[in-house]
Design an enzyme around this catalytic site. Structure first.
Site, PDB file in Angstrom:
ATOM      1  N   GLY A 104       0.829  -1.214   0.000  1.00  0.00           N
ATOM      2  CA  GLY A 104       0.000   0.000   0.000  1.00  0.00           C
ATOM      3  C   GLY A 104       0.854   1.250   0.000  1.00  0.00           C
ATOM      4  N   ASP A 152       3.948  -4.634  -7.526  1.00  0.00           N
ATOM      5  CA  ASP A 152       3.451  -3.365  -6.979  1.00  0.00           C
ATOM      6  C   ASP A 152       4.051  -2.163  -7.713  1.00  0.00           C
ATOM      7  OD1 ASP A 152       5.715  -4.537  -5.407  1.00  0.00           O
ATOM      8  OD2 ASP A 152       5.794  -2.526  -4.572  1.00  0.00           O
ATOM      9  N   ASN A 153       4.982  -2.417  -8.608  1.00  0.00           N
ATOM     10  CA  ASN A 153       5.557  -1.324  -9.403  1.00  0.00           C
ATOM     11  C   ASN A 153       5.198  -1.460 -10.868  1.00  0.00           C
ATOM     12  OD1 ASN A 153       6.772  -0.518  -7.065  1.00  0.00           O
ATOM     13  ND2 ASN A 153       8.786  -1.347  -7.545  1.00  0.00           N
ATOM     14  N   LYS A 210       4.116  12.370  -2.676  1.00  0.00           N
ATOM     15  CA  LYS A 210       4.948  11.257  -2.190  1.00  0.00           C
ATOM     16  C   LYS A 210       5.956  11.817  -1.195  1.00  0.00           C
ATOM     17  CE  LYS A 210       8.094   7.604  -3.696  1.00  0.00           C
ATOM     18  NZ  LYS A 210       8.543   6.843  -4.859  1.00  0.00           N
TER      19      LYS A 210
HETATM   20  N1  LIG Z   1       9.866   5.608   3.930  1.00  0.00           N
HETATM   21  C1  LIG Z   1       8.784   4.879   3.766  1.00  0.00           C
HETATM   22  N2  LIG Z   1       7.734   5.034   4.587  1.00  0.00           N
HETATM   23  C2  LIG Z   1       6.615   4.294   4.439  1.00  0.00           C
HETATM   24  N3  LIG Z   1       6.454   3.361   3.515  1.00  0.00           N
HETATM   25  C3  LIG Z   1       7.458   3.168   2.644  1.00  0.00           C
HETATM   26  C4  LIG Z   1       8.673   3.912   2.731  1.00  0.00           C
HETATM   27  N4  LIG Z   1       9.491   3.481   1.746  1.00  0.00           N
HETATM   28  C5  LIG Z   1       8.824   2.526   1.072  1.00  0.00           C
HETATM   29  N5  LIG Z   1       7.602   2.343   1.607  1.00  0.00           N
HETATM   30  C6  LIG Z   1       6.579   1.395   1.161  1.00  0.00           C
HETATM   31  O1  LIG Z   1       7.204   0.170   0.836  1.00  0.00           O
HETATM   32  C7  LIG Z   1       6.651  -0.379  -0.364  1.00  0.00           C
HETATM   33  C8  LIG Z   1       7.719  -0.599  -1.387  1.00  0.00           C
HETATM   34  O2  LIG Z   1       8.433   0.605  -1.578  1.00  0.00           O
HETATM   35  P1  LIG Z   1       8.862   1.202  -2.982  1.00  0.00           P
HETATM   36  O3  LIG Z   1      10.117   1.947  -2.741  1.00  0.00           O
HETATM   37  O4  LIG Z   1       8.756   0.168  -4.033  1.00  0.00           O
HETATM   38  O5  LIG Z   1       7.673   2.223  -3.268  1.00  0.00           O
HETATM   39  P2  LIG Z   1       7.654   3.766  -3.162  1.00  0.00           P
HETATM   40  O6  LIG Z   1       8.766   4.325  -3.953  1.00  0.00           O
HETATM   41  O7  LIG Z   1       7.554   4.213  -1.770  1.00  0.00           O
HETATM   42  O8  LIG Z   1       6.239   4.050  -3.769  1.00  0.00           O
HETATM   43  P3  LIG Z   1       5.651   4.219  -5.223  1.00  0.00           P
HETATM   44  O9  LIG Z   1       5.556   2.854  -5.812  1.00  0.00           O
HETATM   45  O10 LIG Z   1       4.300   4.755  -4.900  1.00  0.00           O
HETATM   46  O11 LIG Z   1       6.516   5.173  -5.974  1.00  0.00           O
HETATM   47  C9  LIG Z   1       5.555   0.576  -0.791  1.00  0.00           C
HETATM   48  O12 LIG Z   1       4.362   0.090  -0.282  1.00  0.00           O
HETATM   49  C10 LIG Z   1       5.940   1.858  -0.116  1.00  0.00           C
HETATM   50  O13 LIG Z   1       4.832   2.698   0.123  1.00  0.00           O
END
Ligand SMILES: Nc1ncnc2c1ncn2[C@@H]1O[C@H](COP(=O)(O)OP(=O)(O)OP(=O)(O)O)[C@@H](O)[C@H]1O
Length: 643
Positions: A164, A357-358, A187
């Site tokens: 999520g 999820d990406n 974000k």
């Molecule tokens: N610093 C953080 N705080 C809260 N959740 C995080 C953080 N970093 C990553 N997540 C969560 O971990 C999961 C995997 O992270 P990922 O880096 O692939 O996504 P993201 O870059 O945060 O989000 P998006 O896909 O929306 O660009 C996602 O559900 C993301 O929301």
């Protein structure tokens, strides 16, 4: 639920080889540079149309059924937990003290139909720092309240459970003057119920990278999520491998739904939500059931454009392989992703973490973590420092996206395999009966199998059409693929030549420069780093000279002798001069973060939004440096996932 019934195709069954078939160039790149002419509605922030189709179509977190419940709940009660039967929770951004708007994408402002003057207001700064809600009345507790989406995902090939938006919060949707609806989100604006044990923040470093690359991919015509603004959270220090400044990216997309959004209800065994999500995707993201591509007819080339306007309830195809509307939805998603991954391959882009999820339901490039562009052509290169198995390497991207799409096929398997009984009351209420199960599974397997063939065909057709255009040809003839496309990539790899420079520099070559062997060897020298071209008698020059000879013959065939200027202009619009390579982004980050420079962001965004130009009117020496040879030891770098 169809969880185990459908066997998984092995990615190895789908290695995308480079086949021989010839395909006519059917499409040229639709570059988006300057395609928006004069008369557009220009909105203020408050007159911008606003909606919340996502939250009004899909199930919310039962603990906070309305925005008002969430608004009055203490923040802690919103925070990390497992959610059942919901695809989002209402949650507002945290307050960001002293936000500094570092950059705005002029192209994004234009595409949203926003008046550029609005971006200079303090209101813009506050809204996109998450401090002011444009759509929520604090007193009456009415309006559109922000939300975080809930999704799951397979990460590095393993089911990772509920994920999520842990650090993304959607503010509202807006529809631009062309009628395109976008969901705008922040974000890095704080924790959500999906943050698990992380901080909900994003660091400046990764935010700059996401801001720049989103707008770049859009500028070169690759479907992507977009970025409107980059905000520095001046008071926020975020702990990663070290303490770093925090930042927020305001981003937007026609949809943030991912393949992982479908994985989640499937794994929860939540048939009703899965169906709602599929209906929402067809009706609200793809614009209606009648916009989806029809079934292929026997013997039809799967890469051709397929008819739409099929009535919602129509079931097409022969007995045993009937295709209902959910198959048409799957087909649209498969085809969109095939085209996007083809464009990544043609332009040397790697996402770096292609988990489900990406992977976007619309085929948008998304989630910019350890992404990179190739510097030299090395198909085994992965930009992700933690990707020891090379799962997300350049050459594996088409296979991995298909692997992800098979997971989606499994999630949609029951709806797709149900053919014409998909709307029967018993099936809707409780799913497949024992008597129906075998037929349903067989049908669903066939559908996924055929979708795999279609994926390969669409991928190859689009890849070839892009490569054809990149080489300045009008069509891909028999033999071109091996003799021109593959041989070009082979010598780029063998001699570690720059991938992007090769195409751009080829576009500057005039056919009259290639008339003698000696002249071709001279021109071959241009493909090497400046000052490093090998001696005239070197075999590498000979190989490139030979290739140039073949290329020139094909260009003459396609353009005749009078088409030189036109061909060169077409190549300049297809092969970008500027590419936001890892070293350029690293320098940008260093200068913004450590040296407190601001203009460098504006200068790079100018190049970034119009990457096919020759000059951008800034410091010419610096522009040329950013477009020139990769500095020694700064090529093909890797990035960690920490962001
Ligand atoms: N610093 C953080 N705080 C809260 N959740 C995080 C953080 N970093 C990553 N997540 C969560 O971990 C999961 C995997 O992270 P990922 O880096 O692939 O996504 P993201 O870059 O945060 O989000 P998006 O896909 O929306 O660009 C996602 O559900 C993301 O929301």
């Amino acid at each position: 639920m169809l969880r185990r019934a459908i066997p998984r195709l092995k990615p190895s069954q789908l290695k995308i080889q480079q086949p021989n078939s010839s395909l006519r160039l059917s499409q040229t790149m639709a570059h988006l540079n300057g395609n928006v002419d004069g008369k557009r509605a220009s909105h203020t922030l408050s007159s911008l149309p606003k909606s919340n189709v996502f939250t009004s179509s899909l199930p919310t977190d039962a603990a906070f059924p309305t925005p008002a419940d969430s608004h009055s709940a203490p923040r802690e009660t919103l925070g990390p937990r497992m959610i059942k039967e919901a695809l989002f929770t209402y949650v507002r951004p945290e307050i960001t003290h002293s936000p500094e708007l570092l950059a705005v994408s002029d192209r994004a402002v234009q595409d949203l139909g926003l008046d550029p003057k609005e971006t200079e207001t303090e209101e813009f700064n506050q809204v996109f720092a998450g401090n002011k809600l444009l759509t929520w009345d604090e007193e009456t507790k009415e309006g559109i309240y922000p939300w975080a989406q809930c999704y799951g995902g397979y990460q590095f090939g393993q089911w990772a459970g509920q994920l999520g938006d842990g650090r993304a919060i959607s503010l509202f949707e807006t529809t631009n003057p062309e009628g395109v609806r976008y969901e705008i989100q922040l974000k890095g604006a704080g924790r959500t119920p999906y943050s698990r044990f992380a901080d909900g923040k994003a660091v400046l470093r990764s935010s700059i990278r996401e801001f720049v690359v989103s707008e770049y991919l859009n500028a070169i015509g690759i479907p992507t999520t977009r970025a409107l603004a980059l905000t520095l959270a001046r008071k926020s220090r975020v702990m990663r491998e070290r303490m770093e400044p925090g930042a927020i990216v305001t981003r937007f997309a026609q949809s943030w739904v991912r393949l992982g959004t479908f994985d989640l209800p499937r794994m929860r065994g939540d048939r009703a939500t899965l169906r709602k999500l599929a209906d929402y995707t067809a009706e609200s993201i793809y614009g209606g059931w009648d916009k989806l591509p029809s079934a292929l007819t026997a013997g039809q080339d799967p890469s051709t454009t397929l008819p739409t306007s099929i009535p919602k309830l129509d079931v097409q195809g022969p007995a045993g392989s009937e295709e209902n509307r959910y198959v048409r939805l799957y087909r649209a998603i498969v085809r969109a992703n095939a085209r996007t991954v083809a464009a990544w391959q043609a332009y040397g882009f790697m996402n770096g973490v292609l988990n489900t999820d990406n992977t976007s339901i619309l085929g948008l490039s998304m989630d910019y973590g350890p992404f990179a562009f190739l510097d030299t052509f090395d198909p085994t290169y992965t930009p992700n420092h933690d990707d020891h198995m090379l799962r997300y390497s350049y050459r594996n991207q088409p296979t991995i996206i298909w692997w992800n799409l098979v997971r989606l096929g499994e999630a949609l398997g029951e709806l797709m395999g149900a053919a014409d009984f998909v709307d029967d009351a018993v099936f809707v209420a409780s799913g497949v009966t024992e008597a129906q199960a075998d037929g349903l599974v067989k049908r669903a397997e066939g559908i996924i199998d055929r979708a795999g063939d279609e994926y390969k065909a669409v991928f190859m057709a689009h890849y070839k059409s892009l490569m054809t255009a990149r080489l300045g040809l009008k069509q891909c003839k028999d033999g071109d693929f091996e003799e021109l496309y593959s041989e070009l990539l082979d010598f780029l790899e063998a001699h570690e030549l720059d991938f992007h420079h090769a195409f751009r520099r080829l576009g500057y070559v005039r056919l009259e420069e290639l008339e003698t062997e000696q002249a071709r060897r001279d021109v071959a020298g241009r493909f090497f780093r400046s000052g490093e071209a090998p001696r005239q008698e070197d075999a590498s020059r000979e190989r490139i000279a030979k290739w140039l000879d073949k290329w020139a013959a094909r260009v003459r065939e396609d353009w005749g002798s009078a088409g030189e200027e036109e061909r060169m202009a077409a190549m300049a619009k297809t092969n970008p001069k500027f590419v936001p390579r890892s070293w350029v982004l690293d320098e940008l980050i260093d200068r913004v973060e450590k040296k407190n420079e601001r203009d460098v962001l504006k200068d790079i965004m100018k190049m970034n939004l119009s990457p096919f130009e020759e000059k951008w009117g800034g410091n010419e020496g610096e522009e040329e440096r950013f477009c020139g040879d990769v500095p020694k030891y700064k090529g093909m770098m890797q990035c960690s996932c920490s962001s």
